[in-house]
Design a protein around this motif. Structure first.
Motif, mmCIF file in Angstrom:
data_model
loop_
_atom_site.group_PDB
_atom_site.id
_atom_site.type_symbol
_atom_site.label_atom_id
_atom_site.label_comp_id
_atom_site.label_asym_id
_atom_site.label_seq_id
_atom_site.Cartn_x
_atom_site.Cartn_y
_atom_site.Cartn_z
ATOM 1 N N TRP A 33 47.506 44.497 41.401
ATOM 2 C CA TRP A 33 47.801 46.020 40.228
ATOM 3 C C TRP A 33 48.254 45.710 39.027
ATOM 4 N N ASP A 34 47.994 46.486 37.968
ATOM 5 C CA ASP A 34 48.699 46.679 37.055
ATOM 6 C C ASP A 34 47.703 47.979 36.528
ATOM 7 N N ASP A 35 48.784 48.696 35.202
ATOM 8 C CA ASP A 35 48.141 50.320 35.537
ATOM 9 C C ASP A 35 47.843 50.234 34.720
ATOM 10 N N SER A 36 47.738 49.022 33.555
ATOM 11 C CA SER A 36 47.038 49.302 32.303
ATOM 12 C C SER A 36 45.499 49.631 32.439
ATOM 13 N N LEU A 37 45.437 48.795 34.201
ATOM 14 C CA LEU A 37 44.028 49.379 34.680
ATOM 15 C C LEU A 37 43.241 50.524 34.901
ATOM 16 N N LEU A 38 43.980 51.402 34.382
ATOM 17 C CA LEU A 38 43.295 52.647 34.786
ATOM 18 C C LEU A 38 43.014 53.119 33.188
#
Length: 331
Positions: A33-38
């Motif tokens: 998971w990477d928060d850029s996916l948000l």
């Protein structure tokens, strides 16, 4: 209707309002998971899915707020000494619940039906219970039991917790005591909560203080805790009046003498010698002698037993990649 993607700040703020810190959430997300996916609709949808599957949170669109999360079931109960700020307990409960929820889901898709009646019957067939044997009975009954050694930063460490998701129970142990008899008592106490109907309309009971293990008395009475204690004692003793046996014994002059007495009672009545020693410590508030005596009787290998159980249990299941990723963190 198209839902506008909220900012990362708004997302984590909304989750925190339900007791989930950013650090706790990230510890339960997949490693990839990477928060850029948000910033994408698909990434936000994945994030919402993980919060629901791990923590029981669901996303609610509201015209008044950019983002809201609501628990699908809020009935949590904490068993703890008076004066502890309950808000500090939520993080530990949510963390243990995330592991329990994931493991229960794995039992479900592996089609392993839970048989609580089998477990009840086997626990009372004899009183020569051991930690290893009781964990094996739980596996045979498809009752998930997981040992979690690492607790969220700043959260008190529970002794254990029992969860109910749908019709399935799950138990998580977290106490780091190395004596098998102590870990066995905690396990039986949590099983007691499940079998005695204490989980009616509750998702979880988290025990931060168990009377029979405490070196000081609880501050207040709790009927369910007393019932769970008595369930554990009956499983360990049957109908043998161990309290009377202990009260009639001469006061031991040393820990070695207490250990010999415990072995004699164990041989005569079939009760674990370690449990006899712990019962003496509780009866006379003589923990110094009891804790030394138990070292003559049991290897301090409870954590190794629990960790081996974790591995054996997970080896029995075919796990989806994200579930395996999470559950492997307890190994």
């Amino acid at each position: 209707m198209t839902v506008q993607i909220p900012t990362k700040t708004a997302i984590y703020k909304a989750a925190k309002a339900e007791g989930l810190s950013k650090a706790l959430i990230k510890s339960m997300l997949p490693r990839w998971w990477d928060d850029s996916l948000l910033e994408t609709s698909s990434g936000f949808a994945q994030f919402v899915f993980f919060l629901k599957s791990r923590f029981g949170l669901k996303f609610v669109h509201s015209e008044l707020s950019a983002v809201e999360f609501h628990h699908t079931k809020l009935q949590r109960e904490f068993k703890v000494r008076t004066g502890v700020d309950e808000s500090r307990l939520v993080a530990a409960s949510l963390q243990l619940g995330a592991y329990a929820r994931t493991l229960v889901k794995a039992y479900d898709y592996n089609v392993r039906p839970q048989n609580i009646d089998y477990l009840r019957e086997k626990l009372f067939e004899n009183i020569s219970l051991t930690l290893e044997g009781t964990l094996e009975l739980c596996r045979d009954a498809n009752l998930p039991v997981l040992f979690v050694s690492t607790i969220a930063s700043g959260a008190p460490r529970p002794a254990g917790a029992v969860f109910k998701f749908g019709e399935r129970f799950a138990i998580v142990l977290s106490h780091r005591h190395k004596i098998p008899s102590i870990q066995l008592f905690i396990l039986l106490h949590e099983i007691g909560h499940a079998l005695l109907g204490h989980m009616y309309e509750k998702e979880s009971i988290t025990d931060f203080s168990i009377l029979r293990l405490a070196e000081t008395l609880r501050d207040e009475a709790d009927a369910q805790e007393d019932e769970a204690d008595l369930f554990a004692l009956r499983a360990l003793r049957g109908h043998i009046p161990l309290d009377k046996i202990i009260s009639s014994m001469p006061v031991p002059k040393s820990s070695a003498e207490l250990a010999v007495f415990a072995q004699k009672v164990s041989k005569e009545y079939g009760i674990s010698a370690g449990h006899v020693v712990l019962s003496y410590g509780k009866e006379y508030a003589d923990w110094r002698v009891a804790q030394t005596a138990i070292k003559f009787l049991e290897s301090p290998n409870a954590l190794e037993i629990l960790e081996q159980h974790n591995q054996v249990q997970l080896d029995l299941l075919r796990l989806k990649q994200d579930d395996e990723d999470l559950l492997s963190r307890v190994l």
